[in-house]
Design an enzyme around this catalytic site. Structure first.
Site, PDB file in Angstrom:
ATOM      1  CD  GLU A  44      25.824  20.797 -26.413  1.00 34.93           C
ATOM      2  OE1 GLU A  44      24.834  21.299 -26.966  1.00 34.93           O
ATOM      3  OE2 GLU A  44      26.437  19.805 -26.883  1.00 34.93           O
ATOM      4  CE  LYS A 114      23.405  22.498 -30.443  1.00 35.51           C
ATOM      5  NZ  LYS A 114      23.296  21.292 -29.587  1.00 35.51           N
ATOM      6  CB  CYS A 155      27.122  20.671 -29.836  1.00 35.35           C
ATOM      7  SG  CYS A 155      27.167  18.862 -29.970  1.00 35.35           S
TER       8      CYS A 155
END
Length: 277
Positions: A44, A114, A155
């Site tokens: 990331e 995300k 994540c």
């Protein structure tokens, strides 16, 4: 579809300057290709120090210089490049934490923004608020490869079981997770999450993290990890920079699903998981 896939998980030190991070990433991508990897997964924000104030400064548009370099790396090294995540700026000026995937010809085959922004306040631990500068994506991302469908999230997304189940429902055999857990959440939850998501969905889970730099504004846990559909840890790094190579056996995945048919035994007459499209 191929029966096995060799994956390389890159755990690298993020640099202050984008060209330096790209050069460091390319060194690992070349090494992965030389060692026979079919897929290489970067961490990331691999080319942006992980602080909210940096995201607008480092952000580039899709198709911009960073995107072109990643496409070239995939093409020249003839592998699938799951290019971690980068800060992306759209046409309206919104900033996203975006993961791109390129095929061995350098064509973009997936893009995930995300969905769940990391806004937390842990007493005595980590405080972080991505929403100060980032916008949230709204798509479940599954893409096709010669190894079968793969899911992709970034994540904090991985903490939400509904998202991973939707990817499995779309046929994902692997879930790729560029991530940067910190020194509060990493020791407590990193391995548990990767093993649990693998078990729940009977898929391979692969997580690539930046290496740990205690002098940085955000200290990553590291510990990049690969887990099998049975929940076995196939490999795990420590906190230092490095690369993890692992072989995914999709015959083993089919065996697990056949012998312990969790997905088939779901009571869809009692509960369902609907996806808004």
């Amino acid at each position: 579809m191929a029966d096995t896939m060799k994956a390389a998980l890159v755990q690298m030190e993020v640099q202050e300057k984008i060209p330096d991070s790209l050069a460091r990433a390319e060194g690992f991508v070349r090494r992965a290709a030389a060692e026979g990897a079919d897929l290489c997964l970067l961490p990331e924000m691999f080319c942006c120090p992980y602080q909210t104030r940096n995201f607008p400064i480092y952000a580039q548009e899709e198709g911009g210089p960073v995107w072109r370099e990643l496409s070239r790396m995939a093409r020249e090294n003839r592998l699938i490049l799951a290019a971690g995540s980068v800060p992306e700026r759209d046409g309206e000026g919104r900033i996203y934490n975006t993961a791109y995937v390129f095929d061995p010809e350098g064509r973009q085959i997936a893009k995930h923004r995300k969905m769940h922004l990391f806004d937390i306040q842990v007493t005595g631990g980590q405080c972080f608020k991505e929403s100060d500068t980032l916008s949230a994506g709204n798509a479940v991302t599954v893409f096709d490869t010669r190894f079968g469908p793969m899911g992709l999230c970034v994540c904090y997304d991985f903490r939400f079981p509904e998202l991973c189940r939707l990817m499995a429902d779309r046929g994902a055999r692997v879930i790729l997770v560029p991530a940067a857990f910190n020194m509060t959440t990493g020791p407590a939850h990193w391995e548990i999450l990767f093993r649990t998501r693998a078990l729940d969905n009977q898929v391979y889970t692969l997580g690539a993290s930046p290496s740990r730099d205690p002098a940085s504004g955000y200290t990553s846990y590291g510990n990049s990890i690969a887990v099998s559909p049975w929940g076995d840890v196939l490999g795990r790094l420590d906190e230092k920079e490095g690369m993890l190579l692992c072989t995914l056996d999709f015959g083993r995945e089919e065996q697990v699903r056949r012998e312990l048919p969790l997905l088939a035994h779901r009571r869809k007459d009692v509960y369902t998981l609907a996806e808004n499209r």
